[in-house]
Design a protein around this motif. Structure first.
Motif, PDB file in Angstrom:
ATOM      1  N   ILE A  17       0.844  -1.202   0.000  1.00 48.13           N
ATOM      2  CA  ILE A  17       0.000   0.000   0.000  1.00 48.13           C
ATOM      3  C   ILE A  17       0.874   1.244   0.000  1.00 48.13           C
ATOM      4  O   ILE A  17       1.810   1.371   0.796  1.00 48.13           O
ATOM      5  CB  ILE A  17      -0.920   0.006   1.233  1.00 48.13           C
ATOM      6  N   LEU A  18       0.557   2.153  -0.907  1.00 43.30           N
ATOM      7  CA  LEU A  18       1.203   3.467  -0.952  1.00 43.30           C
ATOM      8  C   LEU A  18       0.142   4.521  -0.658  1.00 43.30           C
ATOM      9  O   LEU A  18      -0.863   4.612  -1.355  1.00 43.30           O
ATOM     10  CB  LEU A  18       1.818   3.727  -2.323  1.00 43.30           C
TER      11      LEU A  18
ATOM     12  N   TYR B  46       3.710  14.003   1.242  1.00 50.50           N
ATOM     13  CA  TYR B  46       4.118  12.862   2.061  1.00 50.50           C
ATOM     14  C   TYR B  46       3.786  11.544   1.361  1.00 50.50           C
ATOM     15  O   TYR B  46       2.723  11.385   0.752  1.00 50.50           O
ATOM     16  CB  TYR B  46       3.425  12.904   3.415  1.00 50.50           C
ATOM     17  N   LYS B  47       4.701  10.576   1.508  1.00 49.02           N
ATOM     18  CA  LYS B  47       4.499   9.236   0.959  1.00 49.02           C
ATOM     19  C   LYS B  47       4.734   8.201   2.051  1.00 49.02           C
ATOM     20  O   LYS B  47       5.750   8.249   2.752  1.00 49.02           O
ATOM     21  CB  LYS B  47       5.461   8.967  -0.200  1.00 49.02           C
TER      22      LYS B  47
ATOM     23  N   ASN C  56      11.766   8.683  -2.846  1.00 52.39           N
ATOM     24  CA  ASN C  56      11.518   9.684  -1.794  1.00 52.39           C
ATOM     25  C   ASN C  56      10.310   9.339  -0.921  1.00 52.39           C
ATOM     26  O   ASN C  56       9.395  10.143  -0.740  1.00 52.39           O
ATOM     27  CB  ASN C  56      11.331  11.074  -2.415  1.00 52.39           C
ATOM     28  N   VAL C  57      10.330   8.138  -0.372  1.00 51.15           N
ATOM     29  CA  VAL C  57       9.282   7.724   0.561  1.00 51.15           C
ATOM     30  C   VAL C  57       9.617   8.275   1.942  1.00 51.15           C
ATOM     31  O   VAL C  57      10.761   8.192   2.391  1.00 51.15           O
ATOM     32  CB  VAL C  57       9.174   6.184   0.590  1.00 51.15           C
ATOM     33  N   ASP C  58       8.641   8.856   2.605  1.00 51.46           N
ATOM     34  CA  ASP C  58       8.876   9.395   3.946  1.00 51.46           C
ATOM     35  C   ASP C  58       8.866   8.312   5.007  1.00 51.46           C
ATOM     36  O   ASP C  58       9.718   8.295   5.901  1.00 51.46           O
ATOM     37  CB  ASP C  58       7.810  10.456   4.273  1.00 51.46           C
TER      38      ASP C  58
ATOM     39  N   ALA D  95      16.284   2.553  -3.672  1.00 53.35           N
ATOM     40  CA  ALA D  95      15.272   3.077  -4.594  1.00 53.35           C
ATOM     41  C   ALA D  95      14.344   4.074  -3.919  1.00 53.35           C
ATOM     42  O   ALA D  95      14.028   5.123  -4.495  1.00 53.35           O
ATOM     43  CB  ALA D  95      14.462   1.922  -5.184  1.00 53.35           C
ATOM     44  N   ILE D  96      13.895   3.776  -2.695  1.00 56.16           N
ATOM     45  CA  ILE D  96      12.836   4.604  -2.099  1.00 56.16           C
ATOM     46  C   ILE D  96      13.348   5.615  -1.082  1.00 56.16           C
ATOM     47  O   ILE D  96      12.650   6.569  -0.751  1.00 56.16           O
ATOM     48  CB  ILE D  96      11.740   3.727  -1.456  1.00 56.16           C
ATOM     49  N   ARG D  97      14.560   5.394  -0.531  1.00 58.72           N
ATOM     50  CA  ARG D  97      15.203   6.337   0.393  1.00 58.72           C
ATOM     51  C   ARG D  97      14.266   6.825   1.511  1.00 58.72           C
ATOM     52  O   ARG D  97      14.017   8.032   1.660  1.00 58.72           O
ATOM     53  CB  ARG D  97      15.748   7.538  -0.381  1.00 58.72           C
ATOM     54  N   PRO D  98      13.734   5.917   2.330  1.00 61.40           N
ATOM     55  CA  PRO D  98      12.813   6.354   3.392  1.00 61.40           C
ATOM     56  C   PRO D  98      13.541   7.113   4.493  1.00 61.40           C
ATOM     57  O   PRO D  98      14.735   6.914   4.730  1.00 61.40           O
ATOM     58  CB  PRO D  98      12.244   5.041   3.920  1.00 61.40           C
ATOM     59  N   LYS D  99      12.790   7.975   5.165  1.00 59.17           N
ATOM     60  CA  LYS D  99      13.338   8.734   6.289  1.00 59.17           C
ATOM     61  C   LYS D  99      13.040   8.046   7.622  1.00 59.17           C
ATOM     62  O   LYS D  99      13.809   8.155   8.571  1.00 59.17           O
ATOM     63  CB  LYS D  99      12.747  10.149   6.295  1.00 59.17           C
TER      64      LYS D  99
END
Length: 281
Positions: free
Chosen positions: A170-171, A177-178, A201-203, A223-227
């Motif tokens: 789920i996105l 915000y992601k 750029n997923v948060d 790929a998504i580089r979450p914080k």
């Protein structure tokens, strides 16, 4: 004075409270249950948690009674608009029957291919009795909750016997915000996800399979580089999760980690910036 007390009661219990959009990782032990809600009290529950008492052959539903329902009450949520069952493992679906009898639920979304015929027929009967709309996620790839868009991503491996590889991913996108919620998806699903959807750029990442080595590859994180990473895991669980290699990998990407076995219930508010509140620290 009586009029003032009545007015206070109406404001605090009847009128909807104006709040931020928020995501809550519920503390359900060794399982998954996440709640996304809008400030208009629209609600999406992703998985229900669940456990199994092998000696008595039934669940006490203490997860619903002492964790899920109290959180919903605190958040003034009286109905669930959507329940998404990522896949039918007991630690993700075990409380669903109890919740359908305790709450008004409008829609349940599943991957029908991941269910055995007997399980699917039981769920169909429950939905028919409770006037719940049952939806296969392949027939509803996205929907809106006020200003948030919920996308149901299909990175499943249809010929796999591993139910984890049937997980709905789920996105959720709200403003900039992601939020990416991986269920128990494996590294194989992650490769499908990367090539099919080109996420970046997923948060917030809800880490797959409770921090097991079967998930959360270097490729996914690159790929998504979450914080922020969320891990739903039981305290002193027999699987020794989250795996230390996964924790070290997340830290190597400078990702802030929250775990239910350490932080308890974690609540994230989406305002001008992200605000994080946890139960224990």
């Amino acid at each position: 004075m009586i009029i003032s007390l009545i007015a206070l009661y109406i404001v605090s219990t009847i009128l909807p409270q104006v709040r931020a959009y928020q995501l809550t990782m519920l503390d359900v032990g060794q399982g998954d249950a996440l709640l996304f809600e809008t400030k208009l009290h629209e609600s999406l529950l992703i998985d229900t948690g669940g456990n199994f008492n092998s000696t008595q052959n039934f669940s006490s539903h203490s997860i619903s009674k002492y964790h899920i329902l109290p959180t919903l009450k605190r958040h003034n949520i009286k109905k669930i608009d959507y329940v998404v069952v990522t896949h039918p493992h007991l630690d993700h679906i075990g409380e669903l029957d109890y919740l359908t009898n305790s709450l008004k639920i409008k829609n349940i979304i599943i991957n029908a291919n991941s269910f055995k015929i007997k399980e699917l027929n039981h769920l169909k009967n429950t939905c028919s009795k409770k006037n719940i709309k049952l939806i296969d996620f392949k027939n509803k790839s996205h929907f809106f909750m006020n200003k948030a868009e919920v996308k149901l991503l299909d990175a499943t491996i249809s010929n796999s016997d591993n139910l984890n590889e049937q997980s709905i991913i789920i996105l959720i996108q709200y403003k900039s915000y992601k939020i990416l919620l991986m269920g128990d998806a494996t590294i194989n699903n992650e490769e499908n996800l990367i090539h099919k959807y080109h996420l970046y750029n997923v948060d917030i990442l809800k880490v797959g399979h409770h921090g097991s080595r079967t998930s959360t590859s270097n490729n996914l994180l690159k790929a998504i580089r979450p914080k922020i990473a969320l891990i739903s895991v039981g305290e002193k669980n027999k699987y020794r999760l989250p795996n230390h290699q996964i924790i070290n990998r997340l830290k190597s990407f400078d990702i802030k980690i929250f775990q239910t076995n350490i932080n308890g219930e974690v609540n994230i508010l989406f305002k001008n910036q992200i605000e994080i509140h946890s139960q224990f620290n």
